[in-house]
Design a protein around this motif. Structure first.
Motif, PDB file in Angstrom:
ATOM      1  N   GLY A  23       8.516   8.516  10.561  1.00  0.00           N
ATOM      2  CA  GLY A  23       9.461   7.557   9.989  1.00  0.00           C
ATOM      3  C   GLY A  23       9.258   7.331   8.506  1.00  0.00           C
ATOM      4  N   ALA A  24       8.705   8.316   7.805  1.00  0.00           N
ATOM      5  CA  ALA A  24       8.397   8.148   6.380  1.00  0.00           C
ATOM      6  C   ALA A  24       9.640   8.051   5.509  1.00  0.00           C
ATOM      7  N   THR A  25      10.790   8.494   6.012  1.00  0.00           N
ATOM      8  CA  THR A  25      12.021   8.398   5.221  1.00  0.00           C
ATOM      9  C   THR A  25      12.768   7.097   5.488  1.00  0.00           C
ATOM     10  N   GLY A  26      12.246   6.274   6.391  1.00  0.00           N
ATOM     11  CA  GLY A  26      12.862   4.982   6.676  1.00  0.00           C
ATOM     12  C   GLY A  26      12.408   3.922   5.690  1.00  0.00           C
ATOM     13  N   PHE A  27      12.972   2.737   5.814  1.00  0.00           N
ATOM     14  CA  PHE A  27      12.696   1.640   4.889  1.00  0.00           C
ATOM     15  C   PHE A  27      11.201   1.327   4.800  1.00  0.00           C
ATOM     16  N   MET A  28      10.583   1.028   5.934  1.00  0.00           N
ATOM     17  CA  MET A  28       9.157   0.699   5.920  1.00  0.00           C
ATOM     18  C   MET A  28       8.299   1.923   5.636  1.00  0.00           C
ATOM     19  N   GLY A  29       8.717   3.078   6.145  1.00  0.00           N
ATOM     20  CA  GLY A  29       7.937   4.293   5.946  1.00  0.00           C
ATOM     21  C   GLY A  29       7.795   4.667   4.485  1.00  0.00           C
ATOM     22  N   LYS A  30       8.873   4.498   3.723  1.00  0.00           N
ATOM     23  CA  LYS A  30       8.817   4.791   2.286  1.00  0.00           C
ATOM     24  C   LYS A  30       7.802   3.902   1.583  1.00  0.00           C
ATOM     25  N   VAL A  31       7.848   2.613   1.910  1.00  0.00           N
ATOM     26  CA  VAL A  31       6.944   1.662   1.255  1.00  0.00           C
ATOM     27  C   VAL A  31       5.497   1.941   1.662  1.00  0.00           C
ATOM     28  N   LEU A  32       5.289   2.306   2.915  1.00  0.00           N
ATOM     29  CA  LEU A  32       3.946   2.665   3.378  1.00  0.00           C
ATOM     30  C   LEU A  32       3.422   3.878   2.622  1.00  0.00           C
ATOM     31  N   LEU A  33       4.254   4.893   2.488  1.00  0.00           N
ATOM     32  CA  LEU A  33       3.848   6.111   1.784  1.00  0.00           C
ATOM     33  C   LEU A  33       3.502   5.802   0.329  1.00  0.00           C
ATOM     34  N   ALA A 240      13.377  -7.514   1.615  1.00  0.00           N
ATOM     35  CA  ALA A 240      13.029  -6.913   0.325  1.00  0.00           C
ATOM     36  C   ALA A 240      11.590  -7.234  -0.067  1.00  0.00           C
ATOM     37  N   SER A 241      11.046  -6.417  -0.951  1.00  0.00           N
ATOM     38  CA  SER A 241       9.652  -6.584  -1.368  1.00  0.00           C
ATOM     39  C   SER A 241       9.450  -7.890  -2.131  1.00  0.00           C
ATOM     40  N   TRP A 242       8.274  -8.435  -1.996  1.00  0.00           N
ATOM     41  CA  TRP A 242       7.888  -9.664  -2.689  1.00  0.00           C
ATOM     42  C   TRP A 242       7.307  -9.331  -4.065  1.00  0.00           C
ATOM     43  N   LYS A 243       6.338  -8.415  -4.084  1.00  0.00           N
ATOM     44  CA  LYS A 243       5.659  -8.084  -5.335  1.00  0.00           C
ATOM     45  C   LYS A 243       5.566  -6.583  -5.605  1.00  0.00           C
ATOM     46  N   GLU A 244       5.349  -5.795  -4.541  1.00  0.00           N
ATOM     47  CA  GLU A 244       5.017  -4.386  -4.745  1.00  0.00           C
ATOM     48  C   GLU A 244       6.076  -3.446  -4.182  1.00  0.00           C
ATOM     49  N   PRO A 245       6.314  -2.334  -4.884  1.00  0.00           N
ATOM     50  CA  PRO A 245       5.780  -2.010  -6.215  1.00  0.00           C
ATOM     51  C   PRO A 245       6.425  -2.836  -7.319  1.00  0.00           C
ATOM     52  N   PHE A 246       7.531  -3.523  -6.973  1.00  0.00           N
ATOM     53  CA  PHE A 246       8.136  -4.510  -7.872  1.00  0.00           C
ATOM     54  C   PHE A 246       8.976  -5.447  -7.006  1.00  0.00           C
ATOM     55  N   VAL A 278      15.373 -20.531  12.927  1.00  0.00           N
ATOM     56  CA  VAL A 278      14.479 -19.982  11.908  1.00  0.00           C
ATOM     57  C   VAL A 278      14.854 -18.535  11.608  1.00  0.00           C
ATOM     58  N   ALA A 279      15.089 -18.267  10.335  1.00  0.00           N
ATOM     59  CA  ALA A 279      15.295 -16.888   9.883  1.00  0.00           C
ATOM     60  C   ALA A 279      13.916 -16.351   9.510  1.00  0.00           C
ATOM     61  N   ASP A 280      13.261 -15.730  10.468  1.00  0.00           N
ATOM     62  CA  ASP A 280      11.864 -15.322  10.274  1.00  0.00           C
ATOM     63  C   ASP A 280      11.807 -14.051   9.431  1.00  0.00           C
ATOM     64  N   LEU A 281      11.879 -14.235   8.121  1.00  0.00           N
ATOM     65  CA  LEU A 281      11.895 -13.113   7.183  1.00  0.00           C
ATOM     66  C   LEU A 281      10.491 -12.852   6.649  1.00  0.00           C
ATOM     67  N   VAL A 282      10.154 -11.586   6.511  1.00  0.00           N
ATOM     68  CA  VAL A 282       8.859 -11.224   5.941  1.00  0.00           C
ATOM     69  C   VAL A 282       9.072 -10.066   4.972  1.00  0.00           C
ATOM     70  N   PRO A 283       8.542 -10.165   3.754  1.00  0.00           N
ATOM     71  CA  PRO A 283       8.729  -9.098   2.767  1.00  0.00           C
ATOM     72  C   PRO A 283       8.087  -7.793   3.226  1.00  0.00           C
ATOM     73  N   VAL A 284       8.731  -6.685   2.905  1.00  0.00           N
ATOM     74  CA  VAL A 284       8.256  -5.390   3.375  1.00  0.00           C
ATOM     75  C   VAL A 284       6.858  -5.072   2.853  1.00  0.00           C
ATOM     76  N   ASP A 285       6.533  -5.487   1.626  1.00  0.00           N
ATOM     77  CA  ASP A 285       5.203  -5.174   1.096  1.00  0.00           C
ATOM     78  C   ASP A 285       4.114  -5.967   1.816  1.00  0.00           C
ATOM     79  N   VAL A 286       4.453  -7.152   2.308  1.00  0.00           N
ATOM     80  CA  VAL A 286       3.485  -7.924   3.094  1.00  0.00           C
ATOM     81  C   VAL A 286       3.196  -7.199   4.410  1.00  0.00           C
TER      82      VAL A 286
END
Length: 334
Positions: A23-33, A240-246, A278-286
């Motif tokens: 799943g490296a081409t998916g949303f979370m997979g890209k950020v993990l890579l 969306a990301s909170w801090k990383e990579p931006f 509750v909209a239980d949102l968590v940033p992808v970088d977290v």
């Protein structure tokens, strides 16, 4: 691993390791890579299973992917990072993941850490398709993992909503309402019309096939992990990301991102929802930081950590709840 009571850091643990990501081409997979290559620059190699798509070979898809803005910071800090990415042709819905014998042997001989991120996240996916991608693919990845000679840890990315039919969700794997093996066998002979007819009865109180099949996948992982060192990550709604990579990086308009953008643009003016929900949102970088930390802990402490499968709920609703009723106010302030 910890030596003489000293625990290695996360970059130290990943140094010299060979990692496999689905799943490296998916949303979370890209950020993990990106995060793995940027924060753990001494990782030996990252193997990614990628299917051919629209005539584009896996290597071409990865080359195109790493040219996006997400990888700009990594490109500045480690210009040669693409050399560490090893794309392998694969289709998770096919027997043996459609990975060539040669590539299978390479993975068996060298992989130390597996991150299984691949899944279908479509809520309206037909049950047969959701089972193929979320359950059977997981079973095939685990079968391959059992053959790996130097595997230290297997991380399975699930969802906090796998058990959304429960009012309290603890960090344990819950038994599903049906035997996944029997369901797999039954779906082999059922036609699509019959499957669609019985799907509402099968999923019960769960809202869709996504949460249902992710629950089955968790139980499959628990039942079939054997002696593997396994951990499960359960993020809630990944945004969306909170801090990383931006700050603010996102690559799709799915889920809440689409709602926020549409509301901000004035396209979406009303929405049916409970203001108190509750909209239980968590940033992808977290989520990705937690995923890497889980792999580090399970791997570096594999001789001393609890032998039971570890589960991590990665959510915000319990400590910093954001309610759907606040969406309009916050969007209007932006």
């Amino acid at each position: 691993r910890a030596i003489a009571g000293i625990m290695v850091t996360i970059p130290e643990y990943f140094a010299g390791k060979n990692v496999l990501i689905t799943g490296a081409t998916g949303f979370m997979g890209k950020v993990l890579l990106e995060k793995l290559l940027r924060s753990c620059p001494d990782v030996k190699a990252v193997y990614v299973l990628v299917r051919q798509k629209s005539g584009h070979a896996p290597s071409a898809r990865i080359a195109d992917m790493v040219n996006c803005k997400l990888f700009d910071r990594l490109r500045e800090e480690h210009p040669n990072f693409p050399d560490k990415i090893v794309p392998m042709s694969s289709d998770l819905t096919q027997p043996e993941l459609d990975v060539s014998r040669e590539d299978q042997q390479t993975l068996v001989d060298c992989i130390n850490i597996v991150f299984h991120c691949a899944a279908t996240i479509r809520f309206n996916e037909p049950l047969k398709d959701a089972m193929q991608l979320n359950v059977l693919a997981t079973q095939k990845i685990m079968a391959l993992a059992h053959r790996m000679k130097h595997l230290e840890v297997f991380i399975h990315v699930s969802t906090a909503y796998a058990n959304c039919d429960r009012s309290v969700i603890e960090e344990v794997v819950y038994p599903p309402p049906v035997d996944y093996k029997k369901l797999i066998d039954a779906l082999e002979w059922m036609d699509d019309k019959l499957v669609n007819l019985i799907t509402p009865k099968l999923i019960g109180d769960r809202p869709n096939t996504y949460t249902y099949t992710k629950a089955l996948a968790e139980y499959l992982v628990q039942q079939e992990c054997g002696s593997l060192n396994v951990a499960i990550i359960r993020p809630s709604i990944v945004g969306a990301s909170w801090k990383e990579p931006f700050p603010g990086w996102i690559d799709n308009f799915n889920g809440p991102s689409g709602i926020f953008i549409a509301a901000g643009k004035g396209i979406l003016r009303t929405m049916r929802a409970s203001n108190d929900a509750v909209a239980d949102l968590v940033p992808v970088d977290v989520v990705i930081n937690a995923t890497l930390a889980a792999a580090w802990y399970s791997g570096s402490q594999r001789y001393t950590r609890p032998k039971s499968l570890l589960v991590y709920n990665c959510t915000t609703g319990g400590i910093n709840p954001f309610h759907w009723g606040e969406v309009g106010m916050n969007v209007s302030l932006v």
